[in-house]
Design a protein around this motif. Structure first.
Motif: not given
Lengths: 372, 314
Positions: B143-159
């Motif tokens: 399983k791979l989760v891709v995120l960017t350093p944007q806070p919204t992306s971090i939050q969505n990735a964790y979500g």
């Protein structure tokens, strides 16, 4: 468990309600509407202790057959008397589960409407002990918790959420049902972790139960359940706060400022931890000192701050960590709103935001204090 | 739910626009260059666009054809791409109802994915945390989760990771008295558990017998993280931040597979998306080079696993 059989019959309307003593005699009715029933019936029965005698005289099935049919109809037909609970579904072998359940629901609703929540809980406890399935009773508890949380907390009874220690249904149910239900004087009280149904005023030996379910009233025993000791919600947090001691330990120095980790938070105060590696706080009598504490609520730009009082301190480990209990002093509404936000929020997301802010630096981590 | 074979990698991210699809294409490119047969599957049901990135404007067959039983297997849907050794199963978005396939359709799809003969099956999932996305994500062993350093992306990735965690736990609670614990209808209640910690506490108190199984499921939920579009070295810390929160609050380990720098070349190519020009336009940028390292790690990790270990979980 004869008493439970009696209770089932009573609840389903098969037994005539016993004449309840009023509050002046130290009892009030456990069954809603019993006072009205008492006043409506012309022939008062002495006490509840009279009722089991008739049951004792014969088998429980016999008593349900005989006293059930005659007394239930008598009481329900009496002018002004309340409708018996679920009497229509009673069978020859006793009340059916559905009629009992309906009776329980009505009882609980009735108590909840009077803010007598612990009595409602007692009904549920008895219903559970009498064999009604959990799946049927859990929704009733869920509704009770919901109703109680939406109302003012000034009920007559200790609140079930505090008594059970949680508003969460499954755990609340587990707490409600895990303790033994003892019937005295038929059963001895062996420990303190039990609910007790007592017929008389003499509970018995020295043990202190969690709750007394008197046949006429319910009360919490003097010993408070640990889970229910706290009356305000408390959350573990990982939050950094800026703290300044008010008053100067040394007149030539400014106020002592330090960064602390908030470990738990309530609307009334906070637990904080300070790493005093350089002995800055060593030698200062911290207890009863006033402080100003500022903390950041994730998503809010400005830190929120208030005055506080150090209620207790404790040294932790060899690393010169100091734990303190802080009581907020006259917090402003904005501060309380921020605390409420922190309490209602999710710890993991708060922690995530703190890490983002401290590692990537897109916002300030700690609150900044003005001139304290 | 059927577990997919060990060469399957599901790529998700929670938030749209973080570069999942582009990264998937880059990884497929390098895996193909490493002499592997790679199959890309567009798992964004209802919002498929991976074919566009590979220069196929209107694919002549899509996954909808399989769901609607127009073709017997997914092999019939394999499309050639300009990338060496890389084939594509295009996602469909023609039939709106198929954006939310039912349980039977999902099971059939996953079984068919199991039957694809390939060295690597890369499943590009859509944004968001819909149940279909979560189920496909959980079905994949990698399983791979891709995120960017944007806070919204971090939050969505964790979500997204948290949603996957809850989905996994709720499966473990089936048949117990807590099977409705994570029912969305109940989560609005004040007394509903608000965190993974509270869920596990509830399970420990009410259904202690179910706890070991759930803990084992969580322990086996190994997620890899890629931080995309990194513009500054400190932004690389995003990966460890998410890993730390997952470890602390979900009790699960995540692995940082790598960071991909922000690359304007990729944006230039994304504006055109020519069939032939992906490598030509992006070869000079740092993103494609960085994705080589990640592709190499993916190849290594996949080889290290027993490729025959296909198991079924309840």
């Amino acid at each position: 468990m004869k008493l439970i059989d009696e209770w089932k019959q009573l609840l389903s309307g098969e037994l005539d309600r016993p004449a309840w003593r009023d509050e002046e005699d130290g009892r009030e009715a456990l069954m809603p509407g019993a006072e009205e029933s008492h006043s409506a019936n012309s022939g008062p029965v002495d006490t509840f202790q009279d009722a089991p005698d008739s049951a004792d005289a014969s088998d429980s099935s016999d008593s349900s057959d005989t006293s059930g049919s005659s007394n239930a109809s008598g009481s329900s037909d009496a002018p002004g008397s309340p409708e018996p609970y679920g009497s229509s579904d009673s069978s020859e072998n006793g009340p059916s589960a559905s009629s009992l359940l309906r009776a329980v629901e009505r009882c609980v609703d009735d108590y909840a409407s009077r803010s007598e929540y612990l009595k409602a809980l007692s009904i549920l406890k008895l219903a559970s002990a009498s064999g009604l399935p959990d799946d049927c009773l859990k929704p009733v508890l869920k509704e009770l918790l919901r109703v109680q949380s939406s109302r003012n907390r000034d009920g007559q009874d200790p609140l079930p959420r505090e008594f059970l220690g949680t508003p969460r249904l499954h755990i609340a149910w587990s707490v409600l049902t895990r303790d033994r239900l003892a019937i005295v004087p038929d059963e001895p009280i062996l420990g303190s972790d039990c609910w007790i149904v007592a017929r008389g005023t003499d509970v018995g030996p020295t043990a202190t139960p969690w709750a007394l379910v008197w046949w006429g009233r319910t009360e919490v025993a003097g010993k408070v359940r640990p889970a229910g000791r706290r009356t305000v919600s408390r959350r573990k947090l990982e939050l950094t706060a800026a703290v300044a001691l008010l008053g100067r330990a040394n007149p030539r120095q400014g106020p002592t400022r330090f960064t602390a980790q908030i470990t738990d938070l309530t609307p009334r105060g906070a637990g904080i931890e300070v790493k005093d590696r350089f002995d800055r706080l060593h030698g200062i009598q911290l207890k009863d000192k006033k402080i100003r504490i500022a903390l950041c609520v994730p998503g809010r730009g400005e830190p929120i701050s208030t005055l506080g009082l150090i209620c207790w301190t404790e040294e932790k480990g060899d690393e010169r960590d100091i734990r303190m209990g802080i009581k907020f002093v006259d917090p402003m509404p904005e501060f309380m709103e921020g605390v409420a936000e922190l309490l209602s929020g999710r710890r993991d997301v708060q922690y995530l935001w703190n890490l983002i802010e401290s590692n990537i630096g897109q916002a300030e981590n700690t609150g900044k204090l003005g001139n304290a | 739910m059927i577990q997919l074979p060990n060469h399957t990698w599901a790529i998700a991210g929670g938030k749209g626009g973080v570069g999942k699809s582009l990264l998937t294409v880059s990884l497929a490119y390098w895996l193909g260059r490493l002499k592997n047969d790679v199959t890309l599957l567009d798992g964004d049901l209802g919002g498929a666009n991976l074919h566009t990135m590979l220069g196929l404007r209107i694919p002549h067959c899509t996954i909808d054809d399989f769901i609607l039983r127009r073709v017997p297997s997914l092999d019939h849907l394999l499309l050639e791409t300009a990338l060496p050794n890389v084939k594509l199963i295009a996602g469909g978005s023609d039939v709106p109802a198929l954006a939310n396939p039912n349980f039977g359709q999902k099971t059939r799809l996953v079984r068919a994915m199991n039957a694809i003969d390939t060295d690597f099956l890369m499943v590009d999932l859509g944004a968001g945390s819909s149940l279909n996305t979560l189920d496909l994500f959980l079905a994949a062993p990698n399983k791979l989760v891709v995120l960017t350093p944007q806070p919204t992306s971090i939050q969505n990735a964790y979500g997204f990771i948290k949603a996957a965690f809850f989905r996994l736990v709720s499966r473990g609670l089936r048949g117990t008295s807590l099977q409705d614990l994570l029912d969305p209808a109940n989560l609005r209640d004040e007394g509903a558990p608000q965190s993974a910690e509270e869920v596990l506490q509830e399970v420990a108190i009410t259904e202690p017998g179910a706890l070991p199984d759930i803990e084992e499921r969580v322990a086996n939920l190994k997620i890899h993280i890629i931080v995309n579009m990194v513009r500054a070295p400190k932004e690389e810390r995003v990966g460890p931040v998410v890993s730390e929160v997952c470890r602390r609050f979900l009790g699960m380990e995540t692995t940082l597979l790598g960071c991909v720098p922000y690359d304007p070349q990729m944006e230039k190519w994304a504006a055109v998306m020519d069939r032939e020009s992906f490598v030509n336009r992006t070869a000079e940028g740092g993103a494609l080079r960085a994705s080589y390292d990640i592709a190499y790690r993916i190849a290594e990790r996949t080889k290290n696993k027993d490729s025959t270990a296909t198991k079924w979980i309840a």
